[in-house]
Motif scaffolding. Structure first.
Motif, short mmCIF file in Angstrom:
data_model
loop_
_atom_site.label_atom_id
_atom_site.label_comp_id
_atom_site.label_asym_id
_atom_site.label_seq_id
_atom_site.Cartn_x
_atom_site.Cartn_y
_atom_site.Cartn_z
N PRO A 1 -14.27 0.99 7.81
CA PRO A 1 -14.36 2.36 7.57
C PRO A 1 -13.85 2.99 6.25
CG PRO A 1 -12.25 1.56 9.00
CD PRO A 1 -13.42 0.34 9.00
N SER A 2 -14.92 3.74 5.74
CA SER A 2 -14.72 3.95 4.56
C SER A 2 -13.28 4.86 4.42
CB SER A 2 -15.89 4.85 3.92
OG SER A 2 -16.24 6.04 5.09
N ASP A 3 -12.98 5.69 5.43
CA ASP A 3 -11.72 6.35 5.41
C ASP A 3 -10.53 5.69 5.31
OD1 ASP A 3 -11.90 5.60 7.90
OD2 ASP A 3 -11.67 7.54 8.83
N SER A 4 -10.61 4.39 5.49
CA SER A 4 -9.42 3.72 5.38
C SER A 4 -9.35 2.59 4.03
CB SER A 4 -9.22 2.53 6.57
OG SER A 4 -9.05 3.36 7.64
N LEU A 5 -10.21 2.97 3.13
CA LEU A 5 -10.12 2.56 1.64
C LEU A 5 -9.00 3.13 0.78
CD1 LEU A 5 -14.15 2.22 1.01
CD2 LEU A 5 -12.42 0.23 1.37
N GLY A 6 -8.54 2.79 -0.15
CA GLY A 6 -7.64 3.32 -1.12
C GLY A 6 -6.41 2.93 -0.95
N GLN A 7 -5.52 3.90 -0.90
CA GLN A 7 -4.03 3.47 -0.64
C GLN A 7 -3.66 3.68 0.73
OE1 GLN A 7 -3.00 1.95 -3.74
NE2 GLN A 7 -1.11 2.70 -3.27
N ILE A 8 -3.55 2.51 1.29
CA ILE A 8 -3.08 2.45 2.81
C ILE A 8 -1.83 1.68 2.97
CG2 ILE A 8 -5.51 2.58 3.53
CD1 ILE A 8 -5.68 -0.40 3.97
N ASP A 9 -1.20 1.62 4.15
CA ASP A 9 0.07 0.97 4.51
C ASP A 9 -0.41 -0.31 5.17
OD1 ASP A 9 -0.38 1.69 7.14
OD2 ASP A 9 1.14 3.28 6.96
N LEU B 1 8.21 -6.52 1.97
CA LEU B 1 7.38 -5.34 2.52
C LEU B 1 7.77 -4.81 3.83
CD1 LEU B 1 5.57 -6.46 0.09
CD2 LEU B 1 3.63 -5.73 1.16
N ASN B 2 7.30 -3.86 4.28
CA ASN B 2 7.50 -3.34 5.82
C ASN B 2 6.21 -2.83 6.31
OD1 ASN B 2 7.56 -0.33 4.92
ND2 ASN B 2 9.56 -1.11 4.04
N PRO B 3 6.09 -2.39 7.38
CA PRO B 3 4.59 -1.68 7.96
C PRO B 3 4.42 -0.68 7.17
CG PRO B 3 6.16 -2.57 9.91
CD PRO B 3 7.01 -2.55 8.57
N GLY B 4 5.22 0.20 6.59
CA GLY B 4 4.74 1.30 5.92
C GLY B 4 4.75 1.25 4.42
N SER B 5 4.80 -0.24 3.83
CA SER B 5 4.66 -0.26 2.45
C SER B 5 3.06 0.03 2.20
CB SER B 5 4.78 -1.67 2.15
OG SER B 5 6.20 -1.92 2.34
N LYS B 6 2.86 0.52 0.78
CA LYS B 6 1.67 1.02 0.61
C LYS B 6 0.96 -0.21 -0.31
CE LYS B 6 1.55 5.22 2.04
NZ LYS B 6 0.70 5.52 3.06
N LEU B 7 -0.36 -0.35 0.11
CA LEU B 7 -1.17 -1.32 -0.50
C LEU B 7 -2.56 -0.57 -1.00
CD1 LEU B 7 -1.03 -4.10 2.46
CD2 LEU B 7 0.44 -3.61 0.51
N SER B 8 -3.14 -1.33 -1.84
CA SER B 8 -4.47 -0.94 -2.47
C SER B 8 -5.51 -1.40 -1.74
CB SER B 8 -4.81 -1.32 -4.00
OG SER B 8 -5.86 -0.99 -4.44
N CYS B 9 -6.53 -0.76 -1.09
CA CYS B 9 -7.51 -1.39 -0.27
C CYS B 9 -8.98 -0.97 -0.99
CB CYS B 9 -7.42 -0.98 1.17
SG CYS B 9 -9.07 -1.37 2.17
N PRO B 10 -9.32 -1.72 -1.90
CA PRO B 10 -10.67 -1.35 -2.75
C PRO B 10 -12.09 -1.95 -1.81
CG PRO B 10 -9.60 -3.20 -3.91
CD PRO B 10 -8.57 -2.56 -2.79
N ALA B 11 -13.01 -1.47 -2.27
CA ALA B 11 -14.18 -2.05 -1.53
C ALA B 11 -14.39 -3.54 -1.73
CB ALA B 11 -15.51 -1.18 -1.77
N ARG B 12 -14.09 -3.86 -3.01
CA ARG B 12 -14.12 -5.23 -3.63
C ARG B 12 -12.77 -5.54 -4.40
NH1 ARG B 12 -18.99 -7.99 -3.18
NH2 ARG B 12 -20.57 -6.79 -2.43
N ILE B 13 -12.68 -6.84 -4.45
CA ILE B 13 -11.61 -7.44 -5.36
C ILE B 13 -12.04 -8.64 -6.09
CG2 ILE B 13 -10.16 -8.48 -3.51
CD1 ILE B 13 -7.54 -7.34 -4.99
N GLU B 14 -11.75 -8.69 -7.33
CA GLU B 14 -12.24 -10.23 -8.01
C GLU B 14 -10.80 -11.07 -8.26
OE1 GLU B 14 -14.12 -11.16 -12.22
OE2 GLU B 14 -15.54 -10.12 -10.73
N VAL B 15 -10.84 -12.45 -8.07
CA VAL B 15 -9.93 -13.11 -8.13
C VAL B 15 -10.43 -14.39 -9.10
CG1 VAL B 15 -7.97 -14.75 -7.27
CG2 VAL B 15 -8.50 -12.80 -6.28
#
Length: 664
Positions: free
Chosen positions: A463-471, A437-451
């Motif tokens: 912050p809600s505006d940083s949910l979803g697809q972020i780098d 990965l690199n600093p610009g690689s896209k990641l998924s940031c959901p409110a919750r995740i189950e493992v």
């Protein structure tokens, strides 16, 4: 071959009878007595053994009782304390009913390399069919004549100082007042009352202090407590003097600038405990000043130096008493002085032997006095356990290691073991960079995740505006738990442990002082691995280790801290590359410009990089949280930890900001 005839038994008997008859007819002489088995060698060996054991009660003396001689002998050597010589018979010259033994004395004093060796002579005579010693005090030492005695006192060396950055003196002799009881000024029935009154006055345990007073020698000054001369809590001398036998004694002691100054790390100096005496193989005796904890204890052999001793001929006392014996638990005073002293001698004492003390060597450490004081001031108002560590990234030098007042005297700054929370995401980011990965690689940031059936979420005010697809850069800046956990399949536990090691976390080193570098499980899996991705679960770190994480990113290399001059371990981890460090540095700068570390953005001077962290712990609902923040700015890297706080940005952040602002 011819055989020799043997007489018959009858002939032998008749011959014996005849010999006996003839002997009886020679003027009536009696049979000669059997030669005595006693010898001057036996008497000389018996004397040497008694002198070696400091007890002549079993030695036979000519024209004198053993008990009387032993009483005189005990008075002669009482001033030598518990030190006994090794005495052997060097030579023996016997003629008829008299003999002279040359005795070789070898005195060894605790911790003193030089030995005192001399010879004396003892006259032996036959009395009542036994060889016995003719007693004279000169048998013990040639200068003894019945009007004097032996005494010795320990010479205490100057203890080495602890020096800080640029040679600034940290620990040196500072004025103190020792408050205690002078037993020689009290009657037996007064001891318990005075001891309890004094203990209550100065705030020590009355029962324990009374027991210590009872156990000490009859002329001892039994210390209750030591105050800095400037300590406002010290009772006035006139108040101390109102208690029979109580004395305030002015002295000096090795101390840091303040009572709290890096105390858990530097340690303390005081009278040797029984355990220290027992473990010293004879080098330390009761009454010696030694390091009791911290660096003072670990480097005590270097700092303490080598004691000396003086042996003197002094005027005899009217009763057997010890003066200032080296190795005495009750009367040792040496050159430090004592609240009580022996009665003045009618004539000056004569020195028989002297071994000079050798001063201890200074210990140089990297601590900066100003930054250490600042760190302690920053934490002074924090009630929970807290810590602040500052290091110099370019060299790894430890500049400040402060543990706040809520730390109960423990060095949590260097040995604390706590989940680092989101500050560990710097290590997780490095593992992800190494995974491609690199600093610009896209990641998924959901409110919750189950493992594996366990649900993980972001912190409450994420912050809600940083949910979803972020780098990746934003994931670190905003500290998105779910984004990092979503990447758990790309890095193994071993990858995480390796990345942490490259940042100075999770690899043990002997750095010359107690230090904990953290633990990152190399095999966990499932929900444990998911928790490790965000610095929870089994991941643990100390504030010192987290300062190394920030310092490694700033320096562009793996930083291993060092505090003690000459102790500079090398990193055994996979090296952090300049390219990796550059990417991490830019991402941690985003924490300041765009994320939870924005309170550092207004600092003047070099641009700051940072990461905040909040780690849940315990079983309460909602969980309690540790608050963390790490940062680096120029050639200074800092970690701040508060055991119970709202969050890294709200609790640890303002403390770190205050430190960096004042440290500029």
């Amino acid at each position: 071959m011819s055989s020799r005839p043997y007489p018959s038994p009858v002939v032998v008997v008749l011959a014996l009878v005849a010999a006996t008859f003839l002997a009886g007819c020679t003027g009536g002489s009696k049979p000669a007595p059997t030669p005595s088995l006693d010898s001057p060698e036996r008497a000389a060996a018996e004397l040497a053994d008694g002198l070696s054991r400091a007890d002549l009660g079993a030695v036979e003396f000519a024209s004198a009782s053993s008990s009387d001689v032993n009483t005189e002998f005990k008075a002669i050597v009482a001033g030598m304390g518990p030190v006994h010589p090794a005495v052997g018979v060097a030579s023996l010259n016997a003629q008829n009913a008299s003999a002279t033994a040359t005795l070789r004395y070898t005195w060894q004093f605790p911790g003193v390399p030089m030995t005192w060796v001399y010879d004396t002579t003892a006259d032996l005579a036959r009395e009542g069919g036994r060889w016995k010693t003719r007693w004279t005090p000169a048998i013990v030492q040639p200068g003894l004549d019945g009007s004097n005695r032996l005494r010795q006192h320990r010479l205490y060396p100057e203890r080495g100082e602890i020096l800080g950055e640029d040679g600034d003196v940290i620990v040196t002799n500072r004025s103190v007042v020792r408050i205690g009881l002078d037993k020689s000024a009290l009657k037996a029935e007064q001891l318990a009352t005075s001891a309890r009154r004094l203990a209550t006055l100065v705030g020590v345990d009355p029962k324990k202090y009374a027991a210590a007073v009872e156990a000490a020698g009859p002329e001892a000054f039994v210390e209750a407590i030591v105050f800095r001369a400037t300590d406002s809590r010290r009772p006035a001398n006139r108040v101390v003097a109102q208690i029979p036998g109580a004395l305030p004694v002015e002295d000096e002691q090795m101390l840091a600038p303040t009572a709290t100054f890096a105390r858990p790390v530097l340690g303390t100096v005081g009278q040797a405990t029984k355990e220290i005496v027992d473990d010293s193989s004879g080098a330390v005796v009761a009454g010696d000043q030694v390091g009791l904890s911290g660096l003072q204890r670990r480097y005590d052999g270097r700092l303490r130096g080598t004691p000396g001793v003086v042996v003197e001929l002094a005027a005899a006392k009217t009763a057997a008493a010890s003066a200032e014996p080296s190795g005495s638990s009750s009367d040792a005073a040496g050159e430090r002085g004592s609240a009580s002293s022996a009665s003045p001698s009618p004539r000056p004492a004569q020195t028989l032997f002297e071994a000079r003390a050798v001063a201890g060597r200074d210990l140089t450490i990297t601590m900066n006095i100003g930054l250490q004081k600042l760190a302690e001031q920053v934490l002074a108002g924090t009630k929970p356990a807290s810590a602040l560590v500052a290091i110099r990234p370019s060299t790894g030098a430890v500049l400040a290691v402060a543990s706040g007042p809520g730390s109960a005297g423990q060095s949590i700054s260097t040995v604390g073991q706590y989940a680092p929370g989101s500050t560990f995401k710097v290590a997780t980011s490095l593992a992800l960079l190494r995974a491609g990965l690199n600093p610009g690689s896209k990641l998924s940031c959901p409110a919750r995740i189950e493992v594996d059936g366990r649900s993980f979420k972001n912190y409450d005010d994420y912050p809600s505006d940083s949910l979803g697809q972020i780098d990746l850069r934003t994931a670190l800046a905003q500290s998105c738990n779910t984004a990092f956990i979503s990447q758990a399949g790309k890095v193994s536990d071993t990858d995480l442990a390796s990345a942490a090691g490259s940042l100075g976390l999770g690899v043990d080193y002997d750095v010359g002082f107690p230090a904990y570098f953290g633990s990152v499980p190399a095999e966990d899996g499932g929900t444990g691995h998911a928790a490790s991705m965000i610095g929870q679960g089994k991941v643990q770190a100390s504030p010192l280790a987290m300062a190394c994480v920030a310092g490694s990113v700033e320096a562009g290399k793996t930083v291993v801290p060092h505090l003690v001059e000459g102790v500079t371990p090398k990193s055994a981890a996979e090296p952090l590359t300049a390219n990796e460090a550059g990417q991490l540095r830019s991402m941690m700068r985003s924490v300041v410009t765009d994320g939870s570390g924005h309170l550092l953005e207004s600092l003047d001077g070099p641009a700051a990089i940072a990461k905040t962290g909040t780690a849940e712990y315990g079983t309460k609902q909602p969980p309690q949280t540790h608050a963390w923040m790490i940062a680096a700015r120029g050639d200074l890297a800092v970690a701040v930890f508060v055991a119970d706080g709202a969050s890294g940005s709200h609790t640890a952040g303002p403390l770190l900001q205050r430190f960096l602002t004042s440290a500029s």
